[in-house]
Design a protein around this motif. Structure first.
Motif, PDB file in Angstrom:
ATOM      1  N   ASN A   1      -5.620   2.808  -1.384  1.00 56.92           N
ATOM      2  CA  ASN A   1      -4.637   3.876  -0.885  1.00 56.92           C
ATOM      3  C   ASN A   1      -4.972   4.480   0.307  1.00 56.92           C
ATOM      4  O   ASN A   1      -6.390   5.176   0.452  1.00 56.92           O
ATOM      5  CB  ASN A   1      -4.500   4.778  -2.083  1.00 56.92           C
ATOM      6  N   VAL A   2      -4.013   4.712   1.367  1.00 53.56           N
ATOM      7  CA  VAL A   2      -4.503   5.277   2.522  1.00 53.56           C
ATOM      8  C   VAL A   2      -4.507   6.866   2.482  1.00 53.56           C
ATOM      9  O   VAL A   2      -5.280   7.210   3.421  1.00 53.56           O
ATOM     10  CB  VAL A   2      -3.375   4.971   3.646  1.00 53.56           C
ATOM     11  N   ASN A   3      -4.473   7.312   1.381  1.00 50.77           N
ATOM     12  CA  ASN A   3      -4.396   8.864   1.456  1.00 50.77           C
ATOM     13  C   ASN A   3      -5.868   9.216   0.704  1.00 50.77           C
ATOM     14  O   ASN A   3      -6.603  10.110   1.325  1.00 50.77           O
ATOM     15  CB  ASN A   3      -3.404   9.439   0.322  1.00 50.77           C
ATOM     16  N   ASP A   4      -6.342   8.530  -0.289  1.00 52.89           N
ATOM     17  CA  ASP A   4      -7.572   8.847  -0.730  1.00 52.89           C
ATOM     18  C   ASP A   4      -8.519   7.672  -0.927  1.00 52.89           C
ATOM     19  O   ASP A   4      -9.528   7.902  -1.697  1.00 52.89           O
ATOM     20  CB  ASP A   4      -7.526   9.590  -2.186  1.00 52.89           C
TER      21      ASP A   4
END
Length: 205
Positions: free
Chosen positions: A118-121
């Protein structure tokens, strides 16, 4: 009698532990595959290597050629159908399923990455990360196939290309980063490399 039963149970547990160990240790598996290739590489024969992969849970078909220095993580998630040719230094990271259909061919240094983050977390992404390579696909040297890619039958993926997690139309040539359609191809009735087969064999899958 009881001792014999206990011994059988212990043997089964040891065998399962060994299989799990090879599934999660690609370095050890690569070493065993390379050792077996010493006896088979010259004749382009991979009988012992494919038997080892079947033993640890990989679904391998007939007449499969494996080059040297093959790196496979979680081979139980890998399916290789009949008449597939995998060249040297290929890498299969099978967090999700990877499926190579009949008469597909990979050149050297090809990587398959069936998983992402996941690019966010940076958490693991495992949904929709299966890789599916259909009949008669040729993947060029140093190409990378990312999770979710579905490459249509008869495609050619150019050297150094990166295929993203999407569908690629059949009988087309793709190249670049990310891989884009260059043109459609008109395959001959008989394909000679690396395994000889007739066009109708991949059309009528």
């Amino acid at each position: 009698m009881k001792i014999s039963l206990v011994q059988k149970i212990l043997d089964i547990l040891r065998l399962k532990t060994f299989k799990d160990y090879l599934n999660c240790n690609p370095v050890a598996l690569r070493g065993l595959l390379n050792f077996l290739s010493l006896f088979e590489y010259r004749n382009r024969n991979s009988i012992m290597q494919t038997r080892l992969l079947r033993f640890i849970g990989c679904n391998v078909g007939k007449n499969v050629h494996l080059g040297c220095n093959i790196h496979i993580y979680l081979p139980r998630n890998l399916t290789i159908e009949d008449n597939v040719w995998i060249s040297d230094n290929n890498k299969f990271l099978c967090w999700n399923k990877i499926h190579l259909k009949q008469m597909s061919f990979t050149s050297v240094n090809v990587s398959f990455l069936a998983g992402s983050h996941n690019v966010n977390d940076y958490s693991d992404v495992i949904d929709n990360q299966d890789i599916y390579i259909k009949n008669g696909v040729w993947i060029g040297a140093n190409a990378t196939i990312l999770g979710g890619a579905k490459i249509g039958k008869g495609c050619i993926i150019g050297a150094g290309s990166i295929c993203l997690g999407k569908e690629y139309s059949e009988f087309c040539i793709y190249a670049g980063n990310p891989a884009k359609k260059i043109k459609e191809r008109q395959p001959s009735d008989v394909i000679y490399q690396p395994v000889t087969y007739k066009l109708e064999e991949i059309i009528n899958e």
